[in-house]
Design a protein around this motif. Structure first.
Motif, PDB file in Angstrom:
ATOM      1  N   ALA A 255      -3.935   0.851 -18.339  1.00  0.00           N
ATOM      2  CA  ALA A 255      -2.723   1.361 -18.978  1.00  0.00           C
ATOM      3  C   ALA A 255      -1.453   0.689 -18.459  1.00  0.00           C
ATOM      4  N   ILE A 256      -1.521   0.077 -17.287  1.00  0.00           N
ATOM      5  CA  ILE A 256      -0.325  -0.490 -16.658  1.00  0.00           C
ATOM      6  C   ILE A 256      -0.582  -1.953 -16.327  1.00  0.00           C
ATOM      7  N   ASP A 257       0.211  -2.815 -16.904  1.00  0.00           N
ATOM      8  CA  ASP A 257       0.065  -4.254 -16.670  1.00  0.00           C
ATOM      9  C   ASP A 257       0.618  -4.588 -15.291  1.00  0.00           C
ATOM     10  N   ARG A 258      -0.247  -5.076 -14.420  1.00  0.00           N
ATOM     11  CA  ARG A 258       0.169  -5.424 -13.063  1.00  0.00           C
ATOM     12  C   ARG A 258       1.323  -6.422 -13.051  1.00  0.00           C
ATOM     13  N   ALA A 259       1.354  -7.321 -14.039  1.00  0.00           N
ATOM     14  CA  ALA A 259       2.403  -8.351 -14.076  1.00  0.00           C
ATOM     15  C   ALA A 259       3.791  -7.743 -14.238  1.00  0.00           C
ATOM     16  N   ASP A 260       3.887  -6.541 -14.785  1.00  0.00           N
ATOM     17  CA  ASP A 260       5.191  -5.905 -14.977  1.00  0.00           C
ATOM     18  C   ASP A 260       5.849  -5.530 -13.652  1.00  0.00           C
ATOM     19  N   TYR A 261       5.094  -5.583 -12.560  1.00  0.00           N
ATOM     20  CA  TYR A 261       5.639  -5.241 -11.239  1.00  0.00           C
ATOM     21  C   TYR A 261       5.954  -6.483 -10.412  1.00  0.00           C
TER      22      TYR A 261
ATOM     23  N   THR B 122       2.687   5.086 -10.213  1.00  0.00           N
ATOM     24  CA  THR B 122       2.692   5.235 -11.666  1.00  0.00           C
ATOM     25  C   THR B 122       1.272   5.404 -12.197  1.00  0.00           C
ATOM     26  N   MET B 123       0.324   4.647 -11.686  1.00  0.00           N
ATOM     27  CA  MET B 123      -1.077   4.842 -12.087  1.00  0.00           C
ATOM     28  C   MET B 123      -1.548   6.246 -11.723  1.00  0.00           C
ATOM     29  N   VAL B 124      -1.206   6.698 -10.516  1.00  0.00           N
ATOM     30  CA  VAL B 124      -1.581   8.051 -10.096  1.00  0.00           C
ATOM     31  C   VAL B 124      -0.980   9.083 -11.050  1.00  0.00           C
ATOM     32  N   GLY B 125       0.289   8.870 -11.455  1.00  0.00           N
ATOM     33  CA  GLY B 125       0.954   9.807 -12.349  1.00  0.00           C
ATOM     34  C   GLY B 125       0.284   9.956 -13.695  1.00  0.00           C
ATOM     35  N   LEU B 126      -0.398   8.913 -14.161  1.00  0.00           N
ATOM     36  CA  LEU B 126      -1.127   8.994 -15.423  1.00  0.00           C
ATOM     37  C   LEU B 126      -2.306   9.958 -15.333  1.00  0.00           C
TER      38      LEU B 126
ATOM     39  N   PHE C  65       1.693  18.726 -14.729  1.00  0.00           N
ATOM     40  CA  PHE C  65       1.809  19.796 -13.747  1.00  0.00           C
ATOM     41  C   PHE C  65       1.480  19.339 -12.328  1.00  0.00           C
ATOM     42  N   GLY C  66       1.416  18.022 -12.123  1.00  0.00           N
ATOM     43  CA  GLY C  66       1.208  17.482 -10.790  1.00  0.00           C
ATOM     44  C   GLY C  66       2.526  17.288 -10.058  1.00  0.00           C
ATOM     45  N   VAL C  67       2.418  16.842  -8.827  1.00  0.00           N
ATOM     46  CA  VAL C  67       3.568  16.467  -7.996  1.00  0.00           C
ATOM     47  C   VAL C  67       3.329  15.035  -7.537  1.00  0.00           C
ATOM     48  N   ASN C  68       4.348  14.180  -7.660  1.00  0.00           N
ATOM     49  CA  ASN C  68       4.167  12.755  -7.411  1.00  0.00           C
ATOM     50  C   ASN C  68       5.361  12.234  -6.611  1.00  0.00           C
ATOM     51  N   HIS C  69       5.254  12.266  -5.280  1.00  0.00           N
ATOM     52  CA  HIS C  69       6.337  11.860  -4.396  1.00  0.00           C
ATOM     53  C   HIS C  69       6.056  10.494  -3.773  1.00  0.00           C
ATOM     54  N   GLY C  70       7.119   9.775  -3.474  1.00  0.00           N
ATOM     55  CA  GLY C  70       6.992   8.511  -2.767  1.00  0.00           C
ATOM     56  C   GLY C  70       8.103   8.357  -1.748  1.00  0.00           C
TER      57      GLY C  70
END
Length: 250
Positions: A35-41, A96-100, A105-110
């Motif tokens: 779902a997430i293109d690594r090149a975008d990072y 972002t992958m984890v957030g998918l 209803f999750g929590v996503n901190h960094g």
């Protein structure tokens, strides 16, 4: 660390190679990676290297090798609704992958040490939300990043279902990391040059599994403030959780 799988021509090709080498083993993790293109990072001038199984660094910006992220994602054993913290969140690619998978209803901190990297991560996140077809296909738990040292999480902060540390953890900080976990939670971190999975199976009991050998830069140690007291990192709630809390108060 990396180079364990063949280089791909595009993101799907890279994921195919990671599956063939058995780094990606579950459908859930495969969907997140595709779902997430690594090149975008990557910065534009380095995008040609995005589909190689190699780490990349430019200044403070850093991405681990795809095979490492694959092992981390599999070891975290993610599911919707969990709370997650990424210690050394970097570009936000992993978060972002984890957030998918975590869903609304999750929590996503960094937590990230470098302000310029936080700014870069938010740029990448904004681009994902505004331009990626994947954003419309998943229920997304948007990551929230803060600047700080991950060894300065205040003791009154929440414990998490899942914790990942993207820097080498010294043995003397192992217990600190463990105490960020809820009972039943999973911690994945480089410990003594092994990517290590630790499951908290009781208040004072743990199960430890070594995954693969890795080489990570060590954690940066905290700097004390002028009054001699350690700083603390103020963790933010996700936009959805702020909204839900407001609804409850009303």
């Amino acid at each position: 660390m990396g180079g364990a799988v063949s280089a791909g021509e595009d993101n799907d090709d890279l994921i195919d190679n990671l599956k063939e080498a058995y780094y990606i083993r579950s459908d859930l993790v495969e969907r997140a990676f595709r779902a997430i293109d690594r090149a975008d990072y990557y910065l534009d001038e380095y995008r040609d290297n995005a589909y190689k199984d190699l780490a990349w660094r430019h200044g403070n910006i850093h991405l681990s090798a795809p095979c490492i992220y694959s092992e981390v994602m599999e070891a975290l054993d993610l599911c919707p609704g969990l709370s997650f913290i990424n210690l050394g969140s970097g570009t936000g690619y992993l978060s972002t992958m984890v957030g998918l998978i975590l869903g609304p209803f999750g929590v996503n901190h960094g937590i990230e040490l470098h302000t310029d990297v936080i700014e870069y991560a938010y740029q990448r996140l904004d681009c994902f939300i505004k331009t990626s077809d994947s954003f419309d296909r998943f229920e997304f738990c948007e990551p929230s990043f803060v600047v700080g040292n991950c060894l300065e999480v205040p003791p009154e902060s929440r414990q998490y279902d899942r914790v990942y540390c993207g820097a080498g953890v010294q043995k003397e900080h192992e217990d600190y990391m463990k105490n960020l976990l809820k009972v039943g939670g999973i911690l994945v971190m480089p410990l003594e040059e092994k990517l290590t999975k630790i499951t908290r199976i009781g208040p004072n009991s743990w199960e430890t599994k070594k995954i693969i050998s890795v080489s990570f830069a060590p954690l940066a140690l905290p700097k004390h403030s002028t009054n001699g007291k350690p700083k603390t990192v103020p963790l933010r709630e996700s936009p959805l959780h702020r909204y839900l809390n407001m609804e409850i108060l009303v």
